[in-house]
Scaffold this active site. Structure first.
Site, PDB file in Angstrom:
ATOM      1  N   SER A 109       6.150  -8.888 -11.077  1.00  0.00           N
ATOM      2  CA  SER A 109       7.222  -8.980 -10.088  1.00  0.00           C
ATOM      3  C   SER A 109       7.358 -10.415  -9.608  1.00  0.00           C
ATOM      4  O   SER A 109       6.386 -11.166  -9.585  1.00  0.00           O
ATOM      5  CB  SER A 109       6.890  -8.087  -8.887  1.00  0.00           C
ATOM      6  OG  SER A 109       7.803  -8.316  -7.823  1.00  0.00           O
ATOM      7  N   TYR A 116       1.142  -5.503  -2.318  1.00  0.00           N
ATOM      8  CA  TYR A 116       1.761  -5.128  -3.594  1.00  0.00           C
ATOM      9  C   TYR A 116       1.933  -6.393  -4.446  1.00  0.00           C
ATOM     10  O   TYR A 116       1.581  -6.420  -5.634  1.00  0.00           O
ATOM     11  CB  TYR A 116       3.118  -4.471  -3.324  1.00  0.00           C
ATOM     12  CG  TYR A 116       4.018  -4.313  -4.516  1.00  0.00           C
ATOM     13  CD1 TYR A 116       3.890  -3.224  -5.369  1.00  0.00           C
ATOM     14  CD2 TYR A 116       5.024  -5.254  -4.785  1.00  0.00           C
ATOM     15  CE1 TYR A 116       4.732  -3.064  -6.467  1.00  0.00           C
ATOM     16  CE2 TYR A 116       5.860  -5.102  -5.884  1.00  0.00           C
ATOM     17  CZ  TYR A 116       5.710  -4.016  -6.720  1.00  0.00           C
ATOM     18  OH  TYR A 116       6.544  -3.870  -7.796  1.00  0.00           O
TER      19      TYR A 116
END
Length: 254
Positions: free
Chosen positions: A146, A159
Site C-alpha cells: 500500500s 496497518y
C-alpha cells in the site's frame, strides 16, 4: 472503445487470496482475461461461488476454494486442491489484508496488533511455504502492499506498518526464491472499495485524497489489476524484488 487485453498468461495457473471483491477480484479477473486459470478464494463460500460465476460468464477458467488465510488447514487445502486440479502453480497474489482498528499505535490492543501481523504479513509467508514446492520455473509472486506502507499515518498507521513489512519481505524473498521465481509487489494508492469505505463514504476525505495525487483522481481496481498482470507476465521477466507504486503520483519513499 473496448481496450484490447493481451493474453500473456495462457497456460498459467494463478492463486489470488481475498479475490471475491475489490482489488482482489479486479486482479483475478484480469489474470483470467489474459488466459490464466484462476483460483478464487476468500472466507465465505457464498462470495466465492458468486465470484466464480462472474468469471465463468466471461469465459474464464475459474475454480473457487474457501480460504481464511490465517487458518493453516485452509491454506493447505488451497494449495493441494489447486495442484490436484491443475498440476502446478505459476502465479500467487497475496492480497488478503485486515485493518481491524483505527486506534493510534500506542493505544492499540495486543489482539489487534496480533491480527494485523497475522493476516497482513505472517499468513502470506506461511502460504508461500506451502506453495513453494509446487512453483514452476518462471513463476511470479506478487504482494499487495500500500502507499500507506511508505508513510504510515493517522487511522491507518499500524496497518501501514504491516504494509511496510511487505516492502522488505518482497526484497528478502526475491533473493531467497530466485532465480526460478520472481517476487514483486504492487503498492496501490487509494482505491474506493468496500475495504476502504471511509473514502467512498465521505466526499471531503475523497476530495482531500484526490488533491494529493498528481492525476487528480482516485485509483481503480483496474489500475491495480493491470500492474499485477504485468508483473505476473513474462513482460516483467527481468524484474524482481521491486515494488510498483500505482498511486497517481503520491509521494512514495520511506
Amino acid at each position: 472503445m473496448e481496450k484490447k487485453i493481451a493474453r500473456r498468461l495462457e497456460g498459467k495457473v494463478a492463486i489470488v487470496t481475498a479475490s471475491t471483491q475489490g482489488i482482489g477480484f479486479g486482479i483475478i479477473e484480469r489474470l483470467g482475461l489474459e488466459g490464466a486459470s484462476v483460483i478464487v478464494s476468500s472466507r465465505k463460500q457464498a462470495n466465492v461461488e458468486e465470484a466464480v460465476e462472474k468469471l465463468k460468464a466471461q469465459g474464464i477458467d475459474a475454480y473457487g476454494i474457501v480460504c481464511h488465510v490465517s487458518n493453516a488447514q485452509h491454506r493447505k487445502n488451497l494449495v493441494e486442491n489447486t495442484v490436484q486440479k491443475y498440476g502446478k502453480i505459476d502465479i500467487v497474489v497475496c492480497n488478503a489484508a485486515a485493518n481491524p482498528s483505527t486506534d493510534p499505535i500506542l493505544s492499540s490492543k495486543e489482539a489487534v496488533l496480533d491480527k494485523l501481523w497475522e493476516i497482513n504479513v505472517k499468513a502470506s509467508i506461511l502460504l508461500l511455504q506451502d506453495v513453494a514446492p509446487h512453483l514452476e520455473k518462471g513463476s511470479s509472486i506478487i504482494f499487495i502492499t500500500s502507499i500507506a506502507g511508505f508513510q504510515p499515518q493517522g487511522a491507518m498507521a499500524m496497518y501501514g506498518v504491516t504494509k511496510t513489512a511487505l516492502l522488505g519481505l518482497t526484497k528478502a524473498l526475491a533473493a531467497e526464491m530466485g532465480p526460478d521465481t520472481r517476487v514483486n509487489a504492487v503498492a496501490p494508492g487509494f482505491v474506493p472499495t468496500h475495504f476502504a469505505s471511509f473514502i467512498t463514504g465521505n466526499s471531503e476525505v475523497r476530495e482531500g485524497i484526490e488533491e494529493k495525487t498528481l492525476l487528480n483522481r482516485l485509483g481503480t481496481t483496474g489500475d491495480m489489476a493491470a500492474a499485477a498482470a504485468f508483473l505476473a507476465s513474462d513482460d516483467a521477466s527481468y524484474i524482481t524484488g521491486e515494488t510498483l507504486v500505482v498511486a497517481g503520483g503520491m509521494p512514495s519513499r520511506l
